[in-house]
Design an enzyme around this catalytic site. Structure first.
Site, mmCIF file in Angstrom:
data_model
loop_
_atom_site.group_PDB
_atom_site.id
_atom_site.type_symbol
_atom_site.label_atom_id
_atom_site.label_comp_id
_atom_site.label_asym_id
_atom_site.label_seq_id
_atom_site.Cartn_x
_atom_site.Cartn_y
_atom_site.Cartn_z
ATOM 1 N N GLY A 230 0.836 -1.198 0.000
ATOM 2 C CA GLY A 230 0.000 0.000 0.000
ATOM 3 C C GLY A 230 0.864 1.237 0.000
ATOM 4 O O GLY A 230 2.076 1.166 0.192
ATOM 5 N N GLY A 232 0.917 5.023 1.684
ATOM 6 C CA GLY A 232 0.332 6.000 2.591
ATOM 7 C C GLY A 232 0.984 7.341 2.343
ATOM 8 O O GLY A 232 1.784 7.488 1.420
ATOM 9 N N ALA A 233 0.633 8.296 3.184
ATOM 10 C CA ALA A 233 1.256 9.614 3.079
ATOM 11 C C ALA A 233 2.750 9.469 3.312
ATOM 12 O O ALA A 233 3.558 10.258 2.833
ATOM 13 C CB ALA A 233 0.653 10.544 4.113
ATOM 14 N N SER A 234 3.119 8.429 4.058
ATOM 15 C CA SER A 234 4.513 8.281 4.451
ATOM 16 C C SER A 234 5.365 7.532 3.430
ATOM 17 O O SER A 234 6.519 7.255 3.702
ATOM 18 C CB SER A 234 4.566 7.579 5.804
ATOM 19 N N VAL A 237 4.760 1.124 0.908
ATOM 20 C CA VAL A 237 5.178 -0.025 1.725
ATOM 21 C C VAL A 237 5.112 -1.280 0.861
ATOM 22 O O VAL A 237 4.122 -1.506 0.166
ATOM 23 C CB VAL A 237 4.271 -0.195 2.965
ATOM 24 N N ASP A 342 -2.666 7.867 18.182
ATOM 25 C CA ASP A 342 -3.490 7.453 17.039
ATOM 26 C C ASP A 342 -3.815 5.961 17.134
ATOM 27 O O ASP A 342 -3.727 5.234 16.143
ATOM 28 C CB ASP A 342 -2.770 7.784 15.731
HETATM 29 N N1 LIG Z 1 5.032 -3.784 8.863
HETATM 30 C C1 LIG Z 1 3.983 -3.990 8.074
HETATM 31 N N2 LIG Z 1 3.554 -5.236 7.791
HETATM 32 C C2 LIG Z 1 2.495 -5.436 6.989
HETATM 33 N N3 LIG Z 1 1.791 -4.455 6.421
HETATM 34 C C3 LIG Z 1 2.163 -3.203 6.656
HETATM 35 C C4 LIG Z 1 3.272 -2.899 7.492
HETATM 36 N N4 LIG Z 1 3.404 -1.550 7.558
HETATM 37 C C5 LIG Z 1 2.426 -1.049 6.802
HETATM 38 N N5 LIG Z 1 1.680 -2.018 6.257
HETATM 39 C C6 LIG Z 1 0.542 -1.854 5.382
HETATM 40 O O1 LIG Z 1 0.964 -1.125 4.239
HETATM 41 C C7 LIG Z 1 -0.032 -0.199 3.850
HETATM 42 C C8 LIG Z 1 0.572 1.186 3.759
HETATM 43 O O2 LIG Z 1 1.086 1.512 5.028
HETATM 44 P P1 LIG Z 1 1.345 2.988 5.465
HETATM 45 O O3 LIG Z 1 1.739 3.002 6.894
HETATM 46 O O4 LIG Z 1 2.249 3.667 4.505
HETATM 47 O O5 LIG Z 1 -0.098 3.521 5.185
HETATM 48 P P2 LIG Z 1 -1.037 4.413 5.976
HETATM 49 O O6 LIG Z 1 -1.004 4.065 7.427
HETATM 50 O O7 LIG Z 1 -2.325 4.337 5.248
HETATM 51 O O8 LIG Z 1 -0.416 5.812 5.674
HETATM 52 P P3 LIG Z 1 0.316 6.851 6.572
HETATM 53 O O9 LIG Z 1 0.548 6.265 7.918
HETATM 54 O O10 LIG Z 1 1.575 7.109 5.824
HETATM 55 O O11 LIG Z 1 -0.598 7.995 6.554
HETATM 56 C C9 LIG Z 1 -1.158 -0.317 4.872
HETATM 57 O O12 LIG Z 1 -2.148 -1.150 4.323
HETATM 58 C C10 LIG Z 1 -0.529 -0.997 6.056
HETATM 59 O O13 LIG Z 1 -1.463 -1.797 6.766
#
Ligand SMILES: Nc1ncnc2c1ncn2[C@@H]1O[C@H](COP(=O)(O)OP(=O)(O)OP(=O)(O)O)[C@@H](O)[C@H]1O
Length: 498
Positions: A230, A232-234, A237, A342
């Site tokens: 996925g 995200g803003a960050s 991944v 959060d």
């Molecule tokens: N360590 C991990 N293991 C499995 N899935 C992960 C992991 N970290 C993130 N993900 C998944 O990857 C996707 C993108 O994660 P990310 O944290 O970038 O997204 P977000 O939480 O929607 O965005 P942000 O926190 O940047 O605003 C999400 O579906 C998240 O559940």
């Protein structure tokens, strides 16, 4: 409010449509632009409706909060719309995607900014109205944009609203204050000196420092990208295989050219390195390749708790198990002087074996002992009343959010999810403790646990440490009993981590 017809103890499965609706709910608000603020708030004596707020704010309030509600709880309406406008402003300004831990510097700037946007007008309080939040001596122009995705409260400092020099001067004063009020017995990591020294580094120096603290391996050689999980803003991944030991890891790829505050990354990496707990999605290593930073984390192949709560029905024993594991992570963070800010099902990731781990430290705040913060961060539906109403808050905001997450596990969604974020904010501020439709179906122990999480009076609310001793957690089923739920949710959602 879930719209489910009753079946079994907690009702029948949640539909995929509802899952989608849940995500769409937070994207609804599109805002007008160029609003001039002349704040002199009062209540119309005949209609009870608020007057004197900027036109765009009033339009929002009047379309989402009834006249009776405004009249009954004007403060809640004002707090909700202020908070909402702040969120939108921040959403637009957000250009620092990677924030696993928020540093004191960021929080301090955020505090200053919120005060500037929302409260500093109090300095010009009107004498003829209790509701007055003052009158600006000069016009301010605020540009609003529609928020993206779910309504989170980004905290990156706005480049538009804070003069750098002023911010730094104010920040220095606050940092000094915080140092002075620090508790001698507190074990919180004292990070501020390093943060301040980093903040003086040039981009070149930051790259040098990043090179120094990152693993020297070339990530493109060491890792084989398997699939994207996925974006995200960050950053993006993805799952990757680490050629060093053939293990599967999750990697967040961050484009540093899109980061305006690169120095924060240095702090974040250093903090993450020091935070290891069995219930946190642990940081493994960081790699630098040109302008890209790869942050390797433990891979959780069961997806998020959101997938489970929205698709399948959980038993009380399974809910207790998830609460216990989450509380262990929260209590650990609190013991390190950190608030997560959060906690929600989206930020609880699951392993196929039923492992439960908290992630997304993008909203964490470092605190000193029981020092309270006056910032507003988090996600509206999970937000504690004291955050919305701008009272000082501390670690227990995480306990409230955990209570709301427990409601997600009961009902499939948090309270007010079908309301717009602004209305949800109003309801959190006005109603306080939310109603739980299936309350009568819960065991007395679970009811008591929820009671202790969802106390509006912070002093009455239990701490994470106290909740770990609660008898409800003795009902916890084994973590492996979560596996069938995860599998069922993945099947419905067509998710696969192979
Ligand atoms: N360590 C991990 N293991 C499995 N899935 C992960 C992991 N970290 C993130 N993900 C998944 O990857 C996707 C993108 O994660 P990310 O944290 O970038 O997204 P977000 O939480 O929607 O965005 P942000 O926190 O940047 O605003 C999400 O579906 C998240 O559940």
């Amino acid at each position: 409010m879930s719209g489910r017809s009753g079946r079994g103890v907690f009702g029948k499965l949640f539909s995929k449509k509802q899952h989608k609706e849940r995500d769409e709910r937070a994207t609804e608000i599109g805002m007008p632009t160029n609003v001039k603020q002349h704040l002199h708030v009062s209540k119309n004596s005949e209609t009870g409706m608020l007057e004197g707020l900027p036109t765009a704010w009033l339009r929002l309030i009047n379309t989402q909060i009834t006249a009776a509600e405004q009249s009954e709880n004007p403060d809640a309406a004002i707090q909700a719309v202020k908070f909402h406008m702040y969120t939108i402003k921040k959403e637009k300004a957000q250009d620092e995607p990677f924030k696993p831990f928020v540093t004191q510097e960021v929080i301090t700037e955020e505090d200053i900014e919120i005060e500037k946007l929302l409260d500093h007008k109090k300095a010009h309080q009107s004498q003829d109205s209790d509701l007055s939040i003052g009158q600006s001596s000069e016009e301010e122009t605020t540009h609003y944009n529609a928020p993206s995705e779910r309504q989170t409260m980004p905290i990156s400092p706005s480049k538009h609203s804070l003069k750098k020099k002023d911010a730094l001067m104010d920040m220095a004063a606050v940092v000094q204050d915080l140092t002075l009020i620090g508790d001698d017995n507190d074990e919180s990591p004292m990070l501020r000196k390093k943060e301040l020294s980093y903040s003086k580094l040039s981009d070149e120096e930051i790259y040098e420092e990043l090179k120094r603290i990152c693993n020297k391996d070339d990530p493109y050689v060491r890792f084989e990208k398997i699939k994207q999980l996925g974006a995200g803003a960050s950053g993006v991944v993805f799952i990757a295989i680490d050629s060093k030991d053939n293990s599967r890891v999750a990697i967040k790829d961050i484009d540093l050219t899109k980061q305006s505050k690169k120095e924060l990354i240095l702090n974040e990496i250093n903090v993450l390195k020091g935070f290891h707990h069995k219930n946190l999605v642990n940081f493994l290593d960081a790699f630098l390749s040109y302008d890209h930073l790869w942050v390797a984390m433990e891979l959780l192949d069961g997806g998020s708790l959101t997938d489970v709560v929205t698709e399948v029905v959980m038993k009380e024993g399974q809910i207790a198990a998830v609460c216990r594991e989450t509380l262990q992570a929260v209590a650990f963070l609190h013991s390190k002087g950190t608030i997560h800010r959060d906690i929600k099902s989206d930020n609880v990731l699951l392993g196929m074996d039923g492992t439960v781990k908290v992630t997304d430290f993008g909203f964490c705040a470092n605190i000193v002992g029981d020092e309270k913060r006056q910032t507003m961060v988090g996600t509206p539906y999970w937000m504690a009343p004291e955050v919305v109403t701008r009272k000082q808050y501390g670690k227990k905001v995480d306990v409230w959010s955990l209570g709301i997450m427990a409601i997600e596990m009961i009902e499939g969604e948090p309270p007010y999810m079908k309301e717009t974020p602004l209305r949800a904010l109003y309801l959190i501020a006005a109603v306080g403790r939310p109603k739980i439709p299936r309350w009568g179906e819960l065991s007395p122990k679970f009811q008591d646990f929820l009671d202790k999480c969802l106390q509006v009076d912070v002093d009455m609310r239990a701490s994470a440490e106290e909740l770990l001793e609660h008898p409800f957690l003795e009902c916890a089923m084994e973590l492996r009993t979560l596996t069938p739920l995860i599998k069922a949710a993945q099947k419905i959602l067509h998710k696969c981590y192979d």
